[in-house]
Design an enzyme around this catalytic site. Structure first.
Site, PDB file in Angstrom:
ATOM      1  N   HIS A  45       4.074   1.259   2.102  1.00 29.13           N
ATOM      2  CA  HIS A  45       5.250   0.572   1.527  1.00 29.13           C
ATOM      3  C   HIS A  45       5.874   1.422   0.417  1.00 29.13           C
ATOM      4  O   HIS A  45       7.100   1.485   0.291  1.00 29.13           O
ATOM      5  CB  HIS A  45       4.846  -0.779   0.925  1.00 29.13           C
ATOM      6  CG  HIS A  45       4.297  -1.756   1.906  1.00 29.13           C
ATOM      7  ND1 HIS A  45       2.972  -2.092   1.959  1.00 29.13           N
ATOM      8  CD2 HIS A  45       4.908  -2.482   2.876  1.00 29.13           C
ATOM      9  CE1 HIS A  45       2.781  -2.994   2.920  1.00 29.13           C
ATOM     10  NE2 HIS A  45       3.940  -3.245   3.483  1.00 29.13           N
ATOM     11  N   SER A  96      -2.136  -0.036   6.777  1.00 31.94           N
ATOM     12  CA  SER A  96      -1.656  -1.348   7.189  1.00 31.94           C
ATOM     13  C   SER A  96      -2.291  -2.378   6.272  1.00 31.94           C
ATOM     14  O   SER A  96      -3.456  -2.226   5.879  1.00 31.94           O
ATOM     15  CB  SER A  96      -2.084  -1.619   8.642  1.00 31.94           C
ATOM     16  OG  SER A  96      -2.018  -3.002   8.921  1.00 31.94           O
ATOM     17  N   GLY A 151       9.231   1.241   8.316  1.00 30.61           N
ATOM     18  CA  GLY A 151       8.234   2.257   8.658  1.00 30.61           C
ATOM     19  C   GLY A 151       8.155   2.485  10.161  1.00 30.61           C
ATOM     20  O   GLY A 151       8.303   1.555  10.956  1.00 30.61           O
ATOM     21  N   GLU A 152       7.873   3.739  10.532  1.00 35.76           N
ATOM     22  CA  GLU A 152       7.689   4.067  11.955  1.00 35.76           C
ATOM     23  C   GLU A 152       6.378   3.516  12.490  1.00 35.76           C
ATOM     24  O   GLU A 152       6.160   3.497  13.692  1.00 35.76           O
ATOM     25  CB  GLU A 152       7.721   5.588  12.141  1.00 35.76           C
ATOM     26  CG  GLU A 152       9.098   6.162  11.987  1.00 35.76           C
ATOM     27  CD  GLU A 152       9.168   7.616  12.406  1.00 35.76           C
ATOM     28  OE1 GLU A 152       8.125   8.293  12.402  1.00 35.76           O
ATOM     29  OE2 GLU A 152      10.285   8.067  12.725  1.00 35.76           O
ATOM     30  N   LYS A 153       5.487   3.093  11.610  1.00 33.30           N
ATOM     31  CA  LYS A 153       4.212   2.492  12.046  1.00 33.30           C
ATOM     32  C   LYS A 153       4.494   1.331  13.005  1.00 33.30           C
ATOM     33  O   LYS A 153       3.807   1.158  13.996  1.00 33.30           O
ATOM     34  CB  LYS A 153       3.449   2.044  10.800  1.00 33.30           C
ATOM     35  CG  LYS A 153       2.478   0.924  10.979  1.00 33.30           C
ATOM     36  CD  LYS A 153       1.115   1.429  11.318  1.00 33.30           C
ATOM     37  CE  LYS A 153       0.072   0.348  11.392  1.00 33.30           C
ATOM     38  NZ  LYS A 153       0.513  -1.010  11.332  1.00 33.30           N
ATOM     39  N   ASP A 154       5.524   0.527  12.689  1.00 35.45           N
ATOM     40  CA  ASP A 154       5.939  -0.562  13.577  1.00 35.45           C
ATOM     41  C   ASP A 154       7.115  -0.041  14.400  1.00 35.45           C
ATOM     42  O   ASP A 154       8.272  -0.406  14.166  1.00 35.45           O
ATOM     43  CB  ASP A 154       6.330  -1.798  12.756  1.00 35.45           C
ATOM     44  CG  ASP A 154       5.146  -2.361  12.011  1.00 35.45           C
ATOM     45  OD1 ASP A 154       4.245  -2.913  12.657  1.00 35.45           O
ATOM     46  OD2 ASP A 154       5.094  -2.234  10.773  1.00 35.45           O
ATOM     47  N   HIS A 190       0.864  -1.178   0.000  1.00 38.01           N
ATOM     48  CA  HIS A 190       0.000   0.000   0.000  1.00 38.01           C
ATOM     49  C   HIS A 190       0.901   1.228   0.000  1.00 38.01           C
ATOM     50  O   HIS A 190       2.143   1.098  -0.073  1.00 38.01           O
ATOM     51  CB  HIS A 190      -0.954  -0.032   1.199  1.00 38.01           C
ATOM     52  CG  HIS A 190      -0.265  -0.270   2.516  1.00 38.01           C
ATOM     53  ND1 HIS A 190       0.659   0.597   3.047  1.00 38.01           N
ATOM     54  CD2 HIS A 190      -0.341  -1.311   3.386  1.00 38.01           C
ATOM     55  CE1 HIS A 190       1.092   0.131   4.201  1.00 38.01           C
ATOM     56  NE2 HIS A 190       0.517  -1.042   4.423  1.00 38.01           N
TER      57      HIS A 190
END
Ligand code: PAF
Length: 275
Positions: free
Chosen positions: A34, A182, A144-147, A31
């Protein structure tokens, strides 16, 4: 873009990449989050390699490995359009041949939060990321900062094992309403999707309250209540942590991060915000 599967093909294709090489490790179902990693990699390097591997060892037996979205052809098309040079899609047998027995455990950092809710998850992540880095030998790898905890665990592992790679952190990409992108958002039903954004809103409101001087425990309590009101059925954690150590904070101090994980319907979502 060259597509390779076996480690022999990868070694040949990698040798042909010239200049600074960046790796973007993914599990596919790509998505815009990425693609932001791929764009960052393209800005920093001469050649971009992407790995696509749904890593079974980072899923517990009761988790969503079986239903994790797989869209190889669509992913390859997006990467080709984004100017990616090499796509590596190893098989499970190639990554974990018979007799494979090694596991990397990053003590401390990987044991709280996601580590507590998903025992063994970060051992799976650290081991596969080490293998991806050692196989591709990139100059840079983008995550990614998401994780956020994953990023911290990978940085620690790379430093501890002297893996010669620069880890680049890329900001979380969000939907217009704020929901963090996500691959697991695909699981949300039309009824859950608008309520799922409460995770981001609860973090944002908690940040506002903490910055305005409200006691941390009250701000976190309000955040948890907001999630339950929005229909989240389980909150694994909703916490203020030190941005470097990920240790919980009960008062504002230094560089901080708000982190959260909660379940809506059958979907477990995570998010975080800098404070
Ligand atoms: O963040 C992910 O997609 C995965 O955890 C990673 C880093 C590709 C390892 O499997």
């Amino acid at each position: 873009m060259q597509i390779v599967r076996s480690s022999e093909e990868l070694a040949r294709a990698r040798a042909a990449l010239k200049g600074k090489v960046a790796l973007v490790p993914t599990m596919g179902a790509l998505h815009a989050g990425h693609m932001a990693l791929v764009e960052a990699a393209r800005r920093e390097a001469d050649a971009v390699a992407v790995s696509l591997f749904v890593n079974p060892t980072q899923f517990a037996a009761n988790e969503d490995l079986g239903r994790y979205p797989r869209r190889e052809a669509e992913d390859a098309r997006m990467l080709e359009e984004a100017g990616c040079d090499l796509l590596w899609m190893p098989s499970v047998e190639d990554m974990y041949p018979d007799g494979f027995s090694t596991s990397i455990h990053v003590a401390g950092l990987s044991e709280r939060w996601e580590g507590e809710a998903r025992p063994g998850h970060f051992d799976g992540v650290a081991t596969v990321v080490a293998k991806l880095l050692l196989s591709v030998q990139p100059d840079i790898a983008a995550f990614g900062e998401k994780d956020f905890q994953q990023l911290a665990v990978i940085r620690r592992m790379v430093a501890d094992l002297d893996i010669a790679v620069e880890i680049a952190a890329v900001e979380t990409v969000r939907e217009e309403d704020g929901l963090a992108l996500s691959s697991r958002n695909l699981y949300l039903s039309p009824d859950e999707r608008p309520r799922a954004v409460s995770l981001f809103r609860a973090l944002r409101n908690a940040r506002r309250s903490i910055l305005a001087g409200q006691p941390v425990s009250a701000a976190l309590g309000e955040g948890r209540n907001a999630l339950l009101l929005a229909g989240f059925s389980r909150i694994d954690y909703f916490a203020l942590v030190d941005a470097a150590t990920l240790e919980p904070l009960d008062a504002a101090a230094g560089a901080m991060r708000l982190i959260a994980a909660a379940v809506i319907g059958t979907t477990r979502l995570i998010d975080n915000l800098p404070v």
